[in-house]
Design a protein around this motif. Sequence first.
Motif, PDB file in Angstrom:
ATOM      1  N   GLY A  78      37.954  33.102  47.034  1.00 15.66           N
ATOM      2  CA  GLY A  78      37.759  34.367  47.734  1.00 15.66           C
ATOM      3  C   GLY A  78      37.318  35.482  46.810  1.00 15.66           C
ATOM      4  O   GLY A  78      36.881  35.261  45.676  1.00 15.66           O
ATOM      5  N   LEU A  79      37.458  36.730  47.306  1.00 13.13           N
ATOM      6  CA  LEU A  79      37.074  37.929  46.569  1.00 13.13           C
ATOM      7  C   LEU A  79      38.322  38.763  46.325  1.00 13.13           C
ATOM      8  O   LEU A  79      39.111  39.002  47.253  1.00 13.13           O
ATOM      9  N   TYR A  80      38.490  39.256  45.082  1.00 13.89           N
ATOM     10  CA  TYR A  80      39.711  39.959  44.709  1.00 13.89           C
ATOM     11  C   TYR A  80      39.368  41.330  44.124  1.00 13.89           C
ATOM     12  O   TYR A  80      38.403  41.490  43.373  1.00 13.89           O
ATOM     13  N   ASN A  81      40.197  42.311  44.476  1.00 13.35           N
ATOM     14  CA  ASN A  81      40.083  43.680  43.980  1.00 13.35           C
ATOM     15  C   ASN A  81      41.247  43.936  43.025  1.00 13.35           C
ATOM     16  O   ASN A  81      42.417  43.868  43.419  1.00 13.35           O
ATOM     17  N   ILE A  82      40.907  44.249  41.748  1.00 17.76           N
ATOM     18  CA  ILE A  82      41.930  44.383  40.715  1.00 17.76           C
ATOM     19  C   ILE A  82      41.876  45.784  40.113  1.00 17.76           C
ATOM     20  O   ILE A  82      40.815  46.255  39.711  1.00 17.76           O
ATOM     21  N   SER A  83      43.014  46.434  40.066  1.00 19.23           N
ATOM     22  CA  SER A  83      43.108  47.757  39.457  1.00 19.23           C
ATOM     23  C   SER A  83      43.892  47.657  38.163  1.00 19.23           C
ATOM     24  O   SER A  83      45.088  47.315  38.177  1.00 19.23           O
ATOM     25  N   GLU A  84      43.234  47.911  37.045  1.00 14.60           N
ATOM     26  CA  GLU A  84      43.940  47.911  35.761  1.00 14.60           C
ATOM     27  C   GLU A  84      44.905  49.094  35.690  1.00 14.60           C
ATOM     28  O   GLU A  84      45.990  48.997  35.106  1.00 14.60           O
ATOM     29  N   ARG A  85      44.497  50.215  36.273  1.00 14.31           N
ATOM     30  CA  ARG A  85      45.329  51.414  36.226  1.00 14.31           C
ATOM     31  C   ARG A  85      46.634  51.215  36.999  1.00 14.31           C
ATOM     32  O   ARG A  85      47.716  51.581  36.527  1.00 14.31           O
ATOM     33  N   LEU A  86      46.529  50.618  38.206  1.00 12.65           N
ATOM     34  CA  LEU A  86      47.719  50.405  39.036  1.00 12.65           C
ATOM     35  C   LEU A  86      48.383  49.060  38.775  1.00 12.65           C
ATOM     36  O   LEU A  86      49.446  48.772  39.334  1.00 12.65           O
TER      37      LEU A  86
ATOM     38  N   ARG B 216      38.625  46.247  27.919  1.00 12.73           N
ATOM     39  CA  ARG B 216      39.243  44.921  28.001  1.00 12.73           C
ATOM     40  C   ARG B 216      38.208  43.878  28.399  1.00 12.73           C
ATOM     41  O   ARG B 216      37.213  44.180  29.054  1.00 12.73           O
ATOM     42  N   MET B 217      38.458  42.642  27.984  1.00  9.14           N
ATOM     43  CA  MET B 217      37.544  41.532  28.230  1.00  9.14           C
ATOM     44  C   MET B 217      38.128  40.606  29.295  1.00  9.14           C
ATOM     45  O   MET B 217      39.239  40.078  29.137  1.00  9.14           O
ATOM     46  N   TRP B 218      37.371  40.449  30.378  1.00  8.29           N
ATOM     47  CA  TRP B 218      37.752  39.512  31.423  1.00  8.29           C
ATOM     48  C   TRP B 218      37.048  38.192  31.141  1.00  8.29           C
ATOM     49  O   TRP B 218      35.829  38.088  31.235  1.00  8.29           O
ATOM     50  N   LEU B 219      37.848  37.195  30.782  1.00 13.56           N
ATOM     51  CA  LEU B 219      37.309  35.919  30.341  1.00 13.56           C
ATOM     52  C   LEU B 219      37.568  34.847  31.393  1.00 13.56           C
ATOM     53  O   LEU B 219      38.713  34.647  31.832  1.00 13.56           O
ATOM     54  N   GLY B 220      36.506  34.165  31.788  1.00  9.41           N
ATOM     55  CA  GLY B 220      36.663  33.047  32.709  1.00  9.41           C
ATOM     56  C   GLY B 220      36.884  31.761  31.952  1.00  9.41           C
ATOM     57  O   GLY B 220      36.247  31.512  30.922  1.00  9.41           O
ATOM     58  N   THR B 221      37.785  30.953  32.446  1.00 10.11           N
ATOM     59  CA  THR B 221      38.047  29.632  31.867  1.00 10.11           C
ATOM     60  C   THR B 221      38.167  28.631  33.004  1.00 10.11           C
ATOM     61  O   THR B 221      38.330  29.021  34.169  1.00 10.11           O
ATOM     62  N   PRO B 222      38.073  27.331  32.720  1.00 12.34           N
ATOM     63  CA  PRO B 222      38.223  26.336  33.786  1.00 12.34           C
ATOM     64  C   PRO B 222      39.550  26.426  34.527  1.00 12.34           C
ATOM     65  O   PRO B 222      39.641  26.014  35.695  1.00 12.34           O
TER      66      PRO B 222
ATOM     67  N   VAL C  94      31.814  38.673  38.368  1.00 12.94           N
ATOM     68  CA  VAL C  94      32.697  39.803  38.122  1.00 12.94           C
ATOM     69  C   VAL C  94      31.852  41.077  38.151  1.00 12.94           C
ATOM     70  O   VAL C  94      30.732  41.108  37.644  1.00 12.94           O
ATOM     71  N   ALA C  95      32.387  42.143  38.764  1.00 13.98           N
ATOM     72  CA  ALA C  95      31.703  43.435  38.787  1.00 13.98           C
ATOM     73  C   ALA C  95      32.752  44.539  38.755  1.00 13.98           C
ATOM     74  O   ALA C  95      33.917  44.328  39.103  1.00 13.98           O
ATOM     75  N   GLU C  96      32.329  45.735  38.356  1.00 15.08           N
ATOM     76  CA  GLU C  96      33.225  46.884  38.275  1.00 15.08           C
ATOM     77  C   GLU C  96      32.626  48.032  39.074  1.00 15.08           C
ATOM     78  O   GLU C  96      31.436  48.343  38.934  1.00 15.08           O
ATOM     79  N   ASN C  97      33.467  48.682  39.915  1.00 13.39           N
ATOM     80  CA  ASN C  97      32.942  49.819  40.680  1.00 13.39           C
ATOM     81  C   ASN C  97      33.091  51.111  39.875  1.00 13.39           C
ATOM     82  O   ASN C  97      33.622  51.116  38.760  1.00 13.39           O
ATOM     83  N   LYS C  98      32.612  52.208  40.446  1.00  9.64           N
ATOM     84  CA  LYS C  98      32.594  53.471  39.701  1.00  9.64           C
ATOM     85  C   LYS C  98      33.991  54.026  39.450  1.00  9.64           C
ATOM     86  O   LYS C  98      34.167  54.904  38.595  1.00  9.64           O
ATOM     87  N   ASP C  99      35.013  53.515  40.180  1.00  5.90           N
ATOM     88  CA  ASP C  99      36.395  53.953  39.961  1.00  5.90           C
ATOM     89  C   ASP C  99      37.103  53.120  38.904  1.00  5.90           C
ATOM     90  O   ASP C  99      38.276  53.368  38.607  1.00  5.90           O
ATOM     91  N   GLY C 100      36.414  52.119  38.365  1.00  2.00           N
ATOM     92  CA  GLY C 100      37.018  51.278  37.339  1.00  2.00           C
ATOM     93  C   GLY C 100      37.748  50.072  37.876  1.00  2.00           C
ATOM     94  O   GLY C 100      38.390  49.343  37.095  1.00  2.00           O
ATOM     95  N   ASN C 101      37.678  49.824  39.177  1.00  5.24           N
ATOM     96  CA  ASN C 101      38.298  48.626  39.732  1.00  5.24           C
ATOM     97  C   ASN C 101      37.419  47.408  39.450  1.00  5.24           C
ATOM     98  O   ASN C 101      36.186  47.482  39.525  1.00  5.24           O
ATOM     99  N   ILE C 102      38.073  46.292  39.164  1.00  6.91           N
ATOM    100  CA  ILE C 102      37.379  45.042  38.861  1.00  6.91           C
ATOM    101  C   ILE C 102      37.394  44.156  40.104  1.00  6.91           C
ATOM    102  O   ILE C 102      38.449  43.955  40.732  1.00  6.91           O
ATOM    103  N   PHE C 103      36.230  43.623  40.451  1.00  4.44           N
ATOM    104  CA  PHE C 103      36.123  42.701  41.582  1.00  4.44           C
ATOM    105  C   PHE C 103      35.696  41.337  41.054  1.00  4.44           C
ATOM    106  O   PHE C 103      34.719  41.234  40.306  1.00  4.44           O
ATOM    107  N   ILE C 104      36.465  40.337  41.440  1.00  2.00           N
ATOM    108  CA  ILE C 104      36.215  38.979  40.966  1.00  2.00           C
ATOM    109  C   ILE C 104      36.025  38.069  42.172  1.00  2.00           C
ATOM    110  O   ILE C 104      36.855  38.046  43.096  1.00  2.00           O
TER     111      ILE C 104
END
Length: 724
Positions: free
Chosen positions: A204-212, A151-157, A189-199
């Motif tokens: 602030g800083l957000y932890n996003i789980s596509e799986r959950l 999936r593509m995480w796209l930033g917009t204004p 944006v970065a992704e950890n080894k478990d596949g979680n996306i951090f933005i």
Amino acid sequence: MISYHHSPLIKWLSSNVYIFLLGTLLGQAVFANEQLKIVKSPLSRLIRQPTITAIYRDHEGPLWIGTQQGLYRFDGTKFMLFNSVSKNETRIPASDITGIGENPQGSLFVSTFGGGLLKWNRKTNLFESVPKNETFNAEFITSLFASKSGRMWLGTPSGIVLYDPESTRNSRWFRDHILAEAIGQPNAVAENKDGNIFIASNTGLYNISERLKSIERVHFNDNYVLLDTKITALEFDSSGLLFFGTSTGRVVAFNLGSGLAISQRKIDSNTPSSILDLQFYNDGLLIGTDNGLTFSAKDLSLFKSFHDKNSALSNNHTTILYKDNDYIWVGTYQGLNLLSFVPFSTFNGKNSGVFDDVLAFEQDDSGKIWVGTYNGLYFFDYATGLHTRVGVTPGSLTLTDQRIMTIAAKGAQLWLGFRQGGVQIVELDGSSHQNIPDIPNVEELEVTKILHLTSDETWIGTYNRGLFRIKNQQIESFLASKSLTELSITQLFRLNSGELLVGAQNNVYRYNSEQEHFDTIEFHFEGNSQRPIILSINQSNSGELWLGTKDQGLYVWTTANQRKGGTNLLKVGLSDELSSTTIYGIEFDSAGNSWCSTQDGLLKLDSGGNLLDRFTLADGLQGSDFNFGASFTDREGQIYFGGINGYNRFTPRFVKTNLNTPRILLTNIDLAGSKVMPPISVEELQTLQLTHKDYFVVFTFSVLDFLDPEKNQFRYMLENFDPD
């Protein structure tokens, strides 16, 4: 008798000392035996708009480079430019490229500011706009991040869009989540080894789980970590530890479990810096900022900054760091740079204060390395890592000429030969005087070489007055006595046997010490009816004599031929690559390999003369061209070569020969002018069926090695058609 002119020696060591770039500052294992080298990529001059916004190498091998005025695709041979002003198939809706990414299925996506999201069609070699629909209508995209899920995480204004290429829609769960809108436009944006996306964003800083299908705000128990700042860069190390950079130049190693900073440090800079990108490389952390590039130990204990004043960084505003095999692409406001660890230490005016045009080396009895340049004499001390120039402070030693062509140490003396100024002897034992040999018209001598054959016998070769000898304080001119009528002497070399060889431009002489006579060695150069100009001579431990020439390559006088009394020289490397090369210097390592400086890089050959590798500017050399006579091996086995951009020093056993063959991309196959297939790798082509009518076939291919594309070479043969 020989007499000397005396003058006072006062504070002959300059107070201006320079710290070598990495040698003493960062002595940890991450830098062991290697130096971090930054060079400007040859690709930069092919890019019209120098501000680099995105870099990506796709799974087939071509390199994609995004700029504010177009997208470049480089396949190793040619560039394709895609922009909004093109009138043909390379036209795209907008030229401002903001991101490039690829999903696991190999589909390449490019984000633009003003032209939406584009998808590369590999069959047509064209871009297609990703269709907009009721859930996906992003047009002004500021960033793109491709996750492992595809999936593509796209930033917009106005915030984040999670685009799913499979459904071609904005993921509903993310769009409907209560925290999605709160994130806003992402900074990193970065992704950890478990596949979680951090933005990271301004909120602030957000932890996003596509799986959950969950979004959580990351809490900081150290409130001061983000005091008056915002996160602008994210990166995970191999263990899963999060590192982030801030808008005020602070780097933080952060434990997500405890919410505490493990370590943190602010970049040392007189000018406030904002961190724009982070990249781990060789167990260290690269930090890209708007005020240069910084390399740090992983524990943030040591920082070393690079900028356009102390390195080849093309611009201090770095935009992106992209890891590609063993090197890093560095995008800036003024083009592309390549960064890598190299075994060649480079010393020049930017990083160590030594004048760039280096001509000679010597090591005295105390172990100091002396460097002669076209603008002064310097020494480098291993213990301190400092270069010091001789004779630049008031009242200090005055050199006859600043153009040092040759240096020869003898006991507590350093003999200097000048471009035009004769010979000068510097006393190193603390004496307060300097000596100048009383050679008639010594100031007119253009000295090429000084050799101390014994403690009381010194030979001096000149370019304009022939050969001199100083023995037992007696001066003898062999040109004046007509014992050797050569006007220009280029080489003085002592054989392993102790005998003296004297090289002129086209002849080599052996000195018979018993009869005090010079015997011409009538060399016969294999494959060459005319005598080439000899520029370098050295002898291997096995006794073979190697001769380097101008534009005619390298020759060897084998020990077998010497024992027979023969004078036939074998040509080394009969390939075109070596046959027309100029060999400025030859040095041997402890393994018997030879290292040769040339007009086109540094060559490594085995004891049999087989070419093992060629090193160029991209490998960390001071440049591709070197200087005549500027080669040396110290007592520790380190080899030195000088050029017009400084000099290189290296330990041969740490220089690894690259045996990896780069991938080959078959970019086109034409049958009588008709293209029959899209670009594929050579490995993918299984069969190609031809008929008797297909009498005209053209194969076009590229080498996917982008370090120095112009240096790529290849050989090919048609099996069952070409001879071996």
